[in-house]
Design a protein around this motif. Structure first.
Motif, PDB file in Angstrom:
ATOM      1  N   GLY A   1      42.646  13.236 -30.771  1.00  9.58           N
ATOM      2  CA  GLY A   1      41.156  13.532 -30.401  1.00  9.58           C
ATOM      3  C   GLY A   1      40.782  12.760 -29.114  1.00  9.58           C
ATOM      4  N   PHE A   2      41.461  11.548 -28.783  1.00 11.62           N
ATOM      5  CA  PHE A   2      41.122  10.858 -27.875  1.00 11.62           C
ATOM      6  C   PHE A   2      41.374  11.624 -26.468  1.00 11.62           C
ATOM      7  CE2 PHE A   2      42.824   7.644 -24.806  1.00 11.62           C
ATOM      8  CZ  PHE A   2      41.577   6.744 -24.321  1.00 11.62           C
ATOM      9  N   ILE A   3      42.575  11.968 -26.383  1.00 11.25           N
ATOM     10  CA  ILE A   3      42.912  12.683 -25.071  1.00 11.25           C
ATOM     11  C   ILE A   3      42.243  14.056 -25.042  1.00 11.25           C
ATOM     12  CG2 ILE A   3      44.839  13.840 -23.925  1.00 11.25           C
ATOM     13  CD1 ILE A   3      45.223  10.876 -23.974  1.00 11.25           C
ATOM     14  N   ASP A   4      41.862  14.817 -26.329  1.00 14.85           N
ATOM     15  CA  ASP A   4      41.062  15.910 -26.248  1.00 14.85           C
ATOM     16  C   ASP A   4      39.667  15.500 -25.658  1.00 14.85           C
ATOM     17  OD1 ASP A   4      40.864  18.613 -26.684  1.00 14.85           O
ATOM     18  OD2 ASP A   4      39.914  18.169 -28.624  1.00 14.85           O
TER      19      ASP A   4
ATOM     20  N   GLU B   1      38.200  16.899 -22.225  1.00 14.05           N
ATOM     21  CA  GLU B   1      36.908  17.741 -22.349  1.00 14.05           C
ATOM     22  C   GLU B   1      35.653  17.174 -21.395  1.00 14.05           C
ATOM     23  OE1 GLU B   1      36.302  19.820 -25.502  1.00 14.05           O
ATOM     24  OE2 GLU B   1      34.208  20.296 -24.664  1.00 14.05           O
ATOM     25  N   ALA B   2      35.671  15.872 -21.268  1.00  9.49           N
ATOM     26  CA  ALA B   2      34.619  14.900 -20.652  1.00  9.49           C
ATOM     27  C   ALA B   2      34.987  15.162 -18.956  1.00  9.49           C
ATOM     28  CB  ALA B   2      34.751  13.496 -21.026  1.00  9.49           C
ATOM     29  N   ASN B   3      36.416  15.174 -18.749  1.00  6.85           N
ATOM     30  CA  ASN B   3      36.410  15.104 -17.273  1.00  6.85           C
ATOM     31  C   ASN B   3      36.780  16.538 -16.787  1.00  6.85           C
ATOM     32  OD1 ASN B   3      36.404  12.403 -16.977  1.00  6.85           O
ATOM     33  ND2 ASN B   3      38.470  12.169 -17.969  1.00  6.85           N
ATOM     34  N   VAL B   4      37.290  17.360 -17.456  1.00  8.87           N
ATOM     35  CA  VAL B   4      37.520  18.813 -16.684  1.00  8.87           C
ATOM     36  C   VAL B   4      36.692  19.613 -17.437  1.00  8.87           C
ATOM     37  CG1 VAL B   4      39.594  20.365 -16.482  1.00  8.87           C
ATOM     38  CG2 VAL B   4      40.054  18.014 -16.698  1.00  8.87           C
ATOM     39  N   GLY B   5      36.304  19.636 -18.667  1.00  6.44           N
ATOM     40  CA  GLY B   5      35.663  20.573 -19.215  1.00  6.44           C
ATOM     41  C   GLY B   5      36.496  21.556 -20.180  1.00  6.44           C
ATOM     42  N   LYS B   6      35.906  22.935 -20.594  1.00  5.02           N
ATOM     43  CA  LYS B   6      36.450  23.567 -21.373  1.00  5.02           C
ATOM     44  C   LYS B   6      38.102  23.949 -20.978  1.00  5.02           C
ATOM     45  CE  LYS B   6      33.833  24.404 -24.921  1.00  5.02           C
ATOM     46  NZ  LYS B   6      34.201  23.135 -25.426  1.00  5.02           N
ATOM     47  N   GLU B   7      38.029  24.236 -19.659  1.00  4.43           N
ATOM     48  CA  GLU B   7      39.468  24.571 -19.046  1.00  4.43           C
ATOM     49  C   GLU B   7      40.293  23.521 -19.319  1.00  4.43           C
ATOM     50  OE1 GLU B   7      37.025  24.246 -16.620  1.00  4.43           O
ATOM     51  OE2 GLU B   7      35.854  25.947 -17.356  1.00  4.43           O
ATOM     52  N   GLY B   8      39.865  22.240 -19.486  1.00  3.85           N
ATOM     53  CA  GLY B   8      40.730  21.042 -19.468  1.00  3.85           C
ATOM     54  C   GLY B   8      41.667  20.985 -20.967  1.00  3.85           C
ATOM     55  N   ARG B   9      41.532  21.889 -21.845  1.00  3.82           N
ATOM     56  CA  ARG B   9      42.033  21.903 -23.286  1.00  3.82           C
ATOM     57  C   ARG B   9      43.572  22.166 -22.928  1.00  3.82           C
ATOM     58  NH1 ARG B   9      39.734  22.607 -28.939  1.00  3.82           N
ATOM     59  NH2 ARG B   9      40.922  21.105 -29.107  1.00  3.82           N
TER      60      ARG B   9
ATOM     61  N   ALA C   1      46.734   8.384 -17.374  1.00  2.00           N
ATOM     62  CA  ALA C   1      46.320   9.538 -18.045  1.00  2.00           C
ATOM     63  C   ALA C   1      44.900  10.191 -17.659  1.00  2.00           C
ATOM     64  CB  ALA C   1      46.332   9.369 -19.589  1.00  2.00           C
ATOM     65  N   LEU C   2      43.990   9.008 -17.396  1.00  2.00           N
ATOM     66  CA  LEU C   2      42.875   9.194 -16.953  1.00  2.00           C
ATOM     67  C   LEU C   2      42.540   9.895 -15.598  1.00  2.00           C
ATOM     68  CD1 LEU C   2      39.628   9.040 -17.466  1.00  2.00           C
ATOM     69  CD2 LEU C   2      39.697   6.831 -16.514  1.00  2.00           C
ATOM     70  N   LEU C   3      43.410   9.209 -14.715  1.00  2.00           N
ATOM     71  CA  LEU C   3      43.420   9.376 -13.232  1.00  2.00           C
ATOM     72  C   LEU C   3      44.151  11.090 -13.057  1.00  2.00           C
ATOM     73  CD1 LEU C   3      44.304   6.196 -11.379  1.00  2.00           C
ATOM     74  CD2 LEU C   3      42.299   7.619 -11.358  1.00  2.00           C
ATOM     75  N   ALA C   4      45.129  11.306 -13.998  1.00  2.00           N
ATOM     76  CA  ALA C   4      45.782  12.564 -13.774  1.00  2.00           C
ATOM     77  C   ALA C   4      44.791  13.453 -14.278  1.00  2.00           C
ATOM     78  CB  ALA C   4      47.235  12.317 -14.681  1.00  2.00           C
ATOM     79  N   SER C   5      44.254  13.389 -15.207  1.00  2.24           N
ATOM     80  CA  SER C   5      43.221  14.436 -15.599  1.00  2.24           C
ATOM     81  C   SER C   5      42.097  14.506 -14.668  1.00  2.24           C
ATOM     82  CB  SER C   5      42.464  13.919 -17.107  1.00  2.24           C
ATOM     83  OG  SER C   5      41.942  12.829 -17.028  1.00  2.24           O
ATOM     84  N   LEU C   6      41.728  13.346 -13.877  1.00  2.00           N
ATOM     85  CA  LEU C   6      40.626  13.386 -12.815  1.00  2.00           C
ATOM     86  C   LEU C   6      41.266  14.286 -11.642  1.00  2.00           C
ATOM     87  CD1 LEU C   6      38.951   9.994 -12.902  1.00  2.00           C
ATOM     88  CD2 LEU C   6      37.928  12.124 -13.356  1.00  2.00           C
ATOM     89  N   TYR C   7      42.738  14.062 -11.499  1.00  2.00           N
ATOM     90  CA  TYR C   7      43.033  15.015 -10.122  1.00  2.00           C
ATOM     91  C   TYR C   7      43.302  16.159 -10.908  1.00  2.00           C
ATOM     92  CZ  TYR C   7      44.259  10.286  -8.404  1.00  2.00           C
ATOM     93  OH  TYR C   7      44.470   8.846  -8.098  1.00  2.00           O
ATOM     94  N   ILE C   8      43.577  16.738 -11.760  1.00  2.00           N
ATOM     95  CA  ILE C   8      43.488  17.972 -12.521  1.00  2.00           C
ATOM     96  C   ILE C   8      42.220  18.685 -12.376  1.00  2.00           C
ATOM     97  CG2 ILE C   8      43.749  19.302 -14.537  1.00  2.00           C
ATOM     98  CD1 ILE C   8      46.366  17.591 -15.367  1.00  2.00           C
TER      99      ILE C   8
END
Lengths: 261, 164
Positions: free
Chosen positions: A73-76, A80-88, A247-254
């Motif tokens: 849930g934490f990663i999800d 969700e917070a950083n990328v949005g719906k497409e982040g799933r 993980a946070l930076l990777a998701s921000l870059y994504i």
């Protein structure tokens, strides 16, 4: 490690030693099963066992299942917070990255030295963190060019940039973008190595202080030991934080690649 | 720094084993186990949401039923009060008519009785007159030896009685 002379080499812990198949080669490249590979395997197996607890799929979860679900849930939520719906769709990758690094960091801190096993933190090797960073960066590039084509280059021109500024800003943005995989890899590698070196140096103070006599032991050894206890706690925190930051930076870059501006 | 000193000999093995272990983590754990864990969470969330919705609708239904019951209850109470009022009015009316009837009977009886009394009084008065006239005749004949006719005696008595 305390050697015969009583000296402690704080860098020795990072030495990679082949355990099996010293002569294994693929196309001329050595693929010996080293202590590093052993700890990678242990990490993967530990993570697998941990995840088995989440596979009970009970409607009312037990503690273990609850823990696993907290992590997923934490990663999800993070994506969700950083990328949005497409982040799933990136949850499997970011979750694997986060848990793999987290478990590696924590397992490397285990006091298994007490029973004669040398713990090894493979995230303190930039050959490992570099590969993880390059993988994450490749995903950003692939997704970016796949979704936006050459328009992806507009990432390097921030919104509302005046036309004459573009030639100056574009190279700066490009360089800062290209530096990302290095900063990603080095941050984790340096943080993990620094903590382990610090602990080893302090343990050297404890050992050499007591070897030099009770007076030095009390003056140097005891405060160093107390400091080591505190720093060990800090290192556990750092292990979590660094995995989170990666993980946070990777998701921000994504996010940059997914939602161009 | 072994990371740099050893890089030439270890990089291929590090890369190889990292790809294998991380590949295992990504494909088996990330792609295989993670979605099922998240499915479980999603299913639980859906279950909780549907349970909450069911509870809410049940509560709404209960509220509606209570409202309907309250309205029915109020209507029933009103009807009952109406009935009671009507019964009361009816009872009062019947009591009044009965009383009136009884009153009428009593009145007629009273009137009859009064008439009877008046008649008997008149009869008695007439009798007294006759008796007085005869007595006056008798007294006059005996005391004054005057024979008074019946009619004269009668009128004299009447005169005397009127004066009281």
């Amino acid at each position: 490690m305390a050697q015969a002379s009583g000296k402690v080499d704080p860098m020795y812990q990072f030495t990679v030693e082949p355990l099996l198949g010293e002569t294994w080669n693929i196309a001329g490249y050595n693929i010996a099963f080293t202590n590093s590979a052993l700890w990678m395997t242990i990490t993967a197996v530990a993570l697998f066992i941990f995840m088995l607890g989440g596979m009970k799929r009970e409607l009312v979860p037990g503690r273990w299942q609850m823990t696993v679900e907290t992590f997923t849930g934490f990663i999800d939520d993070m994506l969700e917070a950083n990328v949005g719906k497409e982040g799933r769709k990136y949850v499997p990758y970011i979750f694997s990255l986060f848990m793999f690094i987290l478990f590696a960091n924590l397992l490397g801190l285990l006091p298994v030295g007490l029973i004669g096993v040398h713990p090894f933190t493979f995230t303190s090797h930039f050959t490992v963190t570099g590969v993880l960073a390059i993988m994450s960066f490749s995903i950003v590039l692939i997704v970016g060019f796949w979704k936006h084509g050459l328009h992806f280059f507009s990432l390097f021109v921030p919104h509302g940039t005046p036309l004459p500024m573009i030639p100056i800003l574009f190279p700066i943005e490009l360089i800062s973008f290209m530096v990302r995989p290095f900063s990603l890899a080095l941050r984790l590698f340096v943080a993990m190595m620094a903590g382990h070196v610090l602990l080893k140096v302090l343990s050297g103070f404890v050992i050499n202080g007591w070897n030099a006599g009770a007076g030095y032991g009390l003056l140097v050894g005891v405060p160093s030991f107390i400091l080591m206890v505190g720093i060990s706690a800090l290192e556990i925190l750092v292990a979590g934080i660094q995995a989170y930051v990666f993980a946070l930076l990777a998701s921000l870059y994504i996010n940059d690649a997914e939602n161009l501006h | 720094m072994p990371q740099i000193a050893q890089i030439a000999e270890i990089w291929s093995s590090q890369l190889f084993w990292l790809l294998i272990t991380f590949g295992f983590v990504f494909f088996v754990i990330g792609k295989g186990m993670l979605p099922r864990v998240m499915d479980t969470v999603g299913m639980r969330d859906a279950q909780i949401a549907s349970d909450l919705a069911a509870a809410q609708s049940a509560r709404d239904a209960a509220d509606q039923a209570e409202e309907a019951w309250r309205m029915r209850e109020n209507a029933n109470r009103e009807a009952a009060q109406d009935l009671v009022g009507k019964a009361k009015a009816k009872a009062q009316k019947s009591t009044e008519t009965k009383l009136a009837k009884v009153q009428a009977v009593i009145d007629t009886q009273l009137e009859e009785a009064e008439a009877r009394i008046n008649a008997s009084r008149a009869e008695a008065a007439a009798e007294i007159e006759t008796v007085a006239a005869e007595a006056a005749q008798d007294i006059a004949a005996r005391l004054a030896n005057v024979s008074v006719t019946k009619t004269a005696a009668k009128s004299a008595v009447k005169e005397a009685m009127r004066r009281g």
